[in-house]
Structure formats: structure tokens, C-alpha cells
Design a protein around this motif. Structure first.
Motif, short mmCIF file in Angstrom:
data_model
loop_
_atom_site.label_atom_id
_atom_site.label_comp_id
_atom_site.label_asym_id
_atom_site.label_seq_id
_atom_site.Cartn_x
_atom_site.Cartn_y
_atom_site.Cartn_z
N UNK A 110 -40.33 -29.64 7.60
CA UNK A 110 -40.81 -28.60 8.52
C UNK A 110 -42.01 -27.92 7.87
N UNK A 111 -43.11 -27.80 8.61
CA UNK A 111 -44.30 -27.16 8.06
C UNK A 111 -45.15 -26.54 9.15
N UNK A 112 -46.09 -25.70 8.73
CA UNK A 112 -47.00 -25.06 9.67
C UNK A 112 -48.15 -26.01 10.01
N UNK A 161 -45.92 -19.29 17.03
CA UNK A 161 -45.64 -17.90 16.68
C UNK A 161 -46.97 -17.18 16.54
N UNK A 162 -47.05 -16.00 17.12
CA UNK A 162 -48.25 -15.18 16.99
C UNK A 162 -47.90 -13.72 17.03
N UNK A 200 -41.21 -19.10 8.52
CA UNK A 200 -41.57 -17.78 9.06
C UNK A 200 -41.69 -16.73 7.96
N UNK A 201 -40.83 -16.82 6.96
CA UNK A 201 -40.90 -15.87 5.84
C UNK A 201 -42.16 -16.13 5.01
N UNK A 216 -25.97 -20.69 11.55
CA UNK A 216 -26.66 -21.50 10.55
C UNK A 216 -26.78 -22.96 10.95
N UNK A 217 -27.92 -23.55 10.65
CA UNK A 217 -28.11 -25.00 10.63
C UNK A 217 -29.27 -25.27 9.68
N UNK A 218 -29.37 -26.49 9.20
CA UNK A 218 -30.43 -26.82 8.24
C UNK A 218 -31.81 -26.65 8.86
N UNK A 219 -31.96 -27.09 10.11
CA UNK A 219 -33.25 -26.97 10.79
C UNK A 219 -33.65 -25.51 10.98
N UNK A 220 -32.71 -24.70 11.42
CA UNK A 220 -33.00 -23.27 11.61
C UNK A 220 -33.36 -22.61 10.29
N UNK A 221 -32.67 -22.98 9.23
CA UNK A 221 -32.96 -22.40 7.91
C UNK A 221 -34.38 -22.75 7.47
N UNK A 222 -34.80 -23.98 7.70
CA UNK A 222 -36.16 -24.39 7.33
C UNK A 222 -37.21 -23.64 8.15
#
Length: 138
Positions: free
Chosen positions: A118-120, A137-138, A40-41, A29-35
């Protein structure tokens, strides 16, 4: 063993688990990874995820982890065909709002770290904000 690039490690875990057709993958876990996982979800590349908090078992600390459910198509084709780190610790990549590249002509996404979170890529273009290109991601 220490990891020099935690985000790169997370992307590699997702890529390897997806190619091996695993149902889930566990990521530190980290905050960046969670975001990034939340993005992705939201974009439909992964299923549900659960954050397991830090616990102590038998005088041993178990650090927080993120358990991610991977998503597959009807013929067990992975939802994540490719996932690639763009900005690396040795070479950071930044893009202004007008310079954010499209992934596969708009079929994939870029994930950015901006001043607004964090955004697309599409959201960053809409808000006219640039930032660090974390991955595609594709």
C-alpha cells in the motif's frame, strides 16, 4: 452485521468522526486497514493509532480494533477535508503508473494497493508501479 466493503466502512467512520469533531475513532482491525492507516499517519492526515488485540472478556471474544487519534488544525478544522473510496467492490479501478490521477492538483493524495504494498500516488509514480486506486484523501 456483516459489512460488504470494510475499507469503505473505515473511510466512512473516519469521515463522520472528523466532521463531528471527535477526538478518536475505533475501527475493526484488518491488515489492509492497518496499512491504509499507516499511510494516512505518514502523510499527516491523522495522529497516533493503537492496535487493540483480540481478548476474551466474560466468555465473550472482543475482536481486534484500531483506535485512531484524529488530527485538527488550530481553529479545530479537520485535517481530513474529504476522503472518498475510488475502487469499490462493484467497480474496481486500476491505474498504470503513468495514469495515476492527481488529487486537487497535487494537494491531496491517492492511496493505491500495488504489488509492492500500500502506498501513496507519488511513491507509486516514483517506483513506476500501478495498482488499484483504493481512495483519495484531501
Amino acid at each position: 452485521m456483516p459489512v460488504n466493503d470494510p475499507v469503505g466502512d473505515m473511510l466512512t467512520r473516519l469521515r463522520n468522526a472528523s466532521r463531528a469533531r471527535h477526538d478518536k475513532v475505533v475501527i475493526p482491525h484488518s491488515k489492509l486497514k492497518l496499512e491504509i492507516i499507516k499511510v494516512l499517519k505518514d502523510e499527516g492526515y491523522i495522529g497516533e493509532f493503537v492496535v487493540h488485540e483480540q481478548t476474551v472478556q466474560n466468555k465473550r471474544t472482543v475482536f481486534p480494533e484500531i483506535s485512531v487519534q484524529l488530527k485538527y488544525g488550530p481553529d479545530r478544522a479537520p485535517a481530513i477535508t474529504g476522503i472518498r473510496r475510488v475502487s469499490k467492490p462493484g467497480l474496481r479501478r486500476y491505474a498504470a503508473a503513468r495514469e495515476i490521477p492527481q488529487v486537487l492538483g497535487g494537494l491531496g493524495i491517492s492511496i493505491l494497493s500495488t504489488s509492492r504494498g500500500i502506498m501513496v500516488d507519488s511513491e507509486a509514480r516514483k517506483q513506476k508501479v500501478g495498482g488499484e486506486l483504493l481512495c483519495t484523501v484531501y
